[in-house]
Write a protein that holds these residues in place. Structure first.
Motif, PDB file in Angstrom:
ATOM      1  N   LEU A  82       0.824  -1.201   0.000  1.00  0.00           N
ATOM      2  CA  LEU A  82       0.000   0.000   0.000  1.00  0.00           C
ATOM      3  C   LEU A  82       0.859   1.254   0.000  1.00  0.00           C
ATOM      4  N   GLU A  83       1.956   1.213   0.755  1.00  0.00           N
ATOM      5  CA  GLU A  83       2.851   2.371   0.817  1.00  0.00           C
ATOM      6  C   GLU A  83       3.462   2.652  -0.555  1.00  0.00           C
ATOM      7  N   SER A  84       3.864   1.587  -1.239  1.00  0.00           N
ATOM      8  CA  SER A  84       4.425   1.746  -2.580  1.00  0.00           C
ATOM      9  C   SER A  84       3.399   2.320  -3.538  1.00  0.00           C
ATOM     10  N   MET A  85       2.163   1.860  -3.440  1.00  0.00           N
ATOM     11  CA  MET A  85       1.092   2.371  -4.286  1.00  0.00           C
ATOM     12  C   MET A  85       0.920   3.875  -4.092  1.00  0.00           C
ATOM     13  N   ARG A  86       0.871   4.300  -2.837  1.00  0.00           N
ATOM     14  CA  ARG A  86       0.655   5.720  -2.556  1.00  0.00           C
ATOM     15  C   ARG A  86       1.833   6.569  -3.020  1.00  0.00           C
ATOM     16  N   GLU A  87       3.020   6.024  -2.915  1.00  0.00           N
ATOM     17  CA  GLU A  87       4.221   6.787  -3.274  1.00  0.00           C
ATOM     18  C   GLU A  87       4.427   6.874  -4.777  1.00  0.00           C
ATOM     19  N   ASN A  88       4.127   5.790  -5.491  1.00  0.00           N
ATOM     20  CA  ASN A  88       4.508   5.699  -6.901  1.00  0.00           C
ATOM     21  C   ASN A  88       3.384   5.961  -7.895  1.00  0.00           C
ATOM     22  N   LEU A  89       2.154   5.719  -7.512  1.00  0.00           N
ATOM     23  CA  LEU A  89       1.036   5.877  -8.449  1.00  0.00           C
ATOM     24  C   LEU A  89       0.305   7.189  -8.164  1.00  0.00           C
ATOM     25  N   LEU A  90       0.423   8.113  -9.107  1.00  0.00           N
ATOM     26  CA  LEU A  90      -0.186   9.432  -8.930  1.00  0.00           C
ATOM     27  C   LEU A  90      -1.488   9.586  -9.716  1.00  0.00           C
ATOM     28  N   ASP A  91      -1.897   8.546 -10.422  1.00  0.00           N
ATOM     29  CA  ASP A  91      -3.085   8.643 -11.269  1.00  0.00           C
ATOM     30  C   ASP A  91      -4.210   7.720 -10.808  1.00  0.00           C
ATOM     31  N   ILE A  92      -4.223   7.356  -9.537  1.00  0.00           N
ATOM     32  CA  ILE A  92      -5.296   6.491  -9.026  1.00  0.00           C
ATOM     33  C   ILE A  92      -6.631   7.220  -9.100  1.00  0.00           C
ATOM     34  N   ALA A  93      -6.622   8.483  -8.711  1.00  0.00           N
ATOM     35  CA  ALA A  93      -7.822   9.323  -8.825  1.00  0.00           C
ATOM     36  C   ALA A  93      -7.715  10.149 -10.097  1.00  0.00           C
ATOM     37  N   GLY A  94      -8.774  10.166 -10.893  1.00  0.00           N
ATOM     38  CA  GLY A  94      -8.731  10.885 -12.157  1.00  0.00           C
ATOM     39  C   GLY A  94      -9.983  11.693 -12.428  1.00  0.00           C
ATOM     40  N   VAL A  95      -9.778  12.864 -13.018  1.00  0.00           N
ATOM     41  CA  VAL A  95     -10.882  13.736 -13.437  1.00  0.00           C
ATOM     42  C   VAL A  95     -10.613  14.169 -14.868  1.00  0.00           C
ATOM     43  N   ARG A  96     -11.573  13.944 -15.760  1.00  0.00           N
ATOM     44  CA  ARG A  96     -11.450  14.380 -17.153  1.00  0.00           C
ATOM     45  C   ARG A  96     -12.463  15.479 -17.421  1.00  0.00           C
ATOM     46  N   VAL A  97     -11.969  16.602 -17.922  1.00  0.00           N
ATOM     47  CA  VAL A  97     -12.797  17.791 -18.157  1.00  0.00           C
ATOM     48  C   VAL A  97     -12.914  18.015 -19.662  1.00  0.00           C
ATOM     49  N   ILE A  98     -14.142  18.034 -20.157  1.00  0.00           N
ATOM     50  CA  ILE A  98     -14.401  18.243 -21.582  1.00  0.00           C
ATOM     51  C   ILE A  98     -14.894  19.670 -21.788  1.00  0.00           C
ATOM     52  N   CYS A  99     -14.170  20.411 -22.630  1.00  0.00           N
ATOM     53  CA  CYS A  99     -14.505  21.811 -22.883  1.00  0.00           C
ATOM     54  C   CYS A  99     -14.896  22.016 -24.344  1.00  0.00           C
ATOM     55  N   ASP A 100     -15.558  23.126 -24.609  1.00  0.00           N
ATOM     56  CA  ASP A 100     -15.946  23.451 -25.982  1.00  0.00           C
ATOM     57  C   ASP A 100     -14.759  23.982 -26.785  1.00  0.00           C
ATOM     58  N   PHE A 101     -13.929  24.814 -26.138  1.00  0.00           N
ATOM     59  CA  PHE A 101     -12.880  25.517 -26.859  1.00  0.00           C
ATOM     60  C   PHE A 101     -11.528  25.359 -26.175  1.00  0.00           C
ATOM     61  N   ILE A 102     -10.469  25.439 -26.987  1.00  0.00           N
ATOM     62  CA  ILE A 102      -9.118  25.255 -26.469  1.00  0.00           C
ATOM     63  C   ILE A 102      -8.764  26.331 -25.443  1.00  0.00           C
ATOM     64  N   ASP A 103      -9.119  27.586 -25.722  1.00  0.00           N
ATOM     65  CA  ASP A 103      -8.722  28.634 -24.792  1.00  0.00           C
ATOM     66  C   ASP A 103      -9.422  28.501 -23.440  1.00  0.00           C
ATOM     67  N   ASP A 104     -10.606  27.866 -23.425  1.00  0.00           N
ATOM     68  CA  ASP A 104     -11.273  27.613 -22.147  1.00  0.00           C
ATOM     69  C   ASP A 104     -10.466  26.638 -21.290  1.00  0.00           C
ATOM     70  N   ILE A 105      -9.789  25.695 -21.941  1.00  0.00           N
ATOM     71  CA  ILE A 105      -8.959  24.730 -21.214  1.00  0.00           C
ATOM     72  C   ILE A 105      -7.874  25.452 -20.424  1.00  0.00           C
ATOM     73  N   TYR A 106      -7.160  26.354 -21.099  1.00  0.00           N
ATOM     74  CA  TYR A 106      -6.061  27.039 -20.421  1.00  0.00           C
ATOM     75  C   TYR A 106      -6.564  28.030 -19.375  1.00  0.00           C
ATOM     76  N   LYS A 107      -7.732  28.590 -19.603  1.00  0.00           N
ATOM     77  CA  LYS A 107      -8.314  29.489 -18.607  1.00  0.00           C
ATOM     78  C   LYS A 107      -8.691  28.722 -17.345  1.00  0.00           C
ATOM     79  N   LEU A 108      -9.327  27.562 -17.521  1.00  0.00           N
ATOM     80  CA  LEU A 108      -9.696  26.735 -16.363  1.00  0.00           C
ATOM     81  C   LEU A 108      -8.457  26.255 -15.629  1.00  0.00           C
TER      82      LEU A 108
END
Length: 221
Positions: A82-108
């Motif tokens: 478990l300790e190794s998992m917490r230390e080495n895996l940074l993508d266990i929790a994930g959020v994907r954000v879908i935007c209409d426009f590219i500039d909105d991505i950088y603003k967010l």
């Protein structure tokens, strides 16, 4: 052959850690997802005031399954703890954000990362620097404090920003890339890359059209 058999959840978690601490750890990851999602929805509502339209089209969340965690730990030769998992895996929790426009991505991104309790661990801009296969997305690894009964815990979350066109392409490419046995895979890879380039060109053109419309509205004012 036994090495390749499918493990059930109980076996996987036993390999990760024989204690039941993993339940608390996964609660932390779920809570971190909720924190990031809430921050994004607050920003979405605020930024919609200027344009009468929300910059975020959709938010998808996921918690990596125990099987996926173990597979990655095996592939990376990490200790099955478990300790190794917490230390080495940074993508266990994930959020994907879908935007209409590219500039909105950088603003967010700018507004999210400027918040005092957000720490950026890693940033990979595959929009301006796409992968060789044409994949485009903005990837962040951030940490956010989760306040539990024993105090705050800084918890990592992977946040991906894409336009609808980028997400559509990535979803189909993910399904198609497993068809390794079909003939003409090089040709198909080239065609997928061309599709990715056309999708990006469409994103840029739509962003320009929006800018032109905004300019016309300003002149009327």
């Amino acid at each position: 052959m036994a090495e390749n058999r499918v493990l059930n959840v109980e076996e996987v978690m036993e390999l990760l850690d024989k204690s039941e601490n993993y339940r608390l750890v996964f609660t932390e990851y779920r809570s971190a997802i909720m924190e990031i999602e809430t921050k994004l929805r607050v920003l979405d509502n605020e930024l919609s005031i200027d344009r009468d339209k929300n910059p975020i089209e959709a938010i998808h969340t996921r918690l990596k399954s125990p099987e996926s965690i173990l597979e990655k730990m095996r592939r990376k030769n990490y200790p099955k703890t478990l300790e190794s998992m917490r230390e080495n895996l940074l993508d266990i929790a994930g959020v994907r954000v879908i935007c209409d426009f590219i500039d909105d991505i950088y603003k967010l991104e700018r507004h999210l990362c400027s918040q005092s309790d957000i720490t950026v661990i890693r940033r990979k801009d595959y929009i301006r620097n796409p992968k060789p296969n044409g994949y485009r997305s903005l990837h962040l690894i951030v940490t956010v404090p989760i306040f539990l009964t024993d105090g705050p815990k800084e918890t990592p979350v992977e946040v991906q920003f894409r336009t609808m066109a980028m997400d559509f392409w990535a979803s189909l490419e993910h399904k198609l890339k497993y068809k390794k046995e079909i003939s003409g895979t090089t040709d198909i890879a080239d065609r997928l890359k061309e599709c990715a380039d056309r999708a990006f060109a469409l994103d840029e053109e739509m962003m320009q059209i929006r800018s032109d419309i905004d300019g016309m509205e300003c002149k009327k004012c």
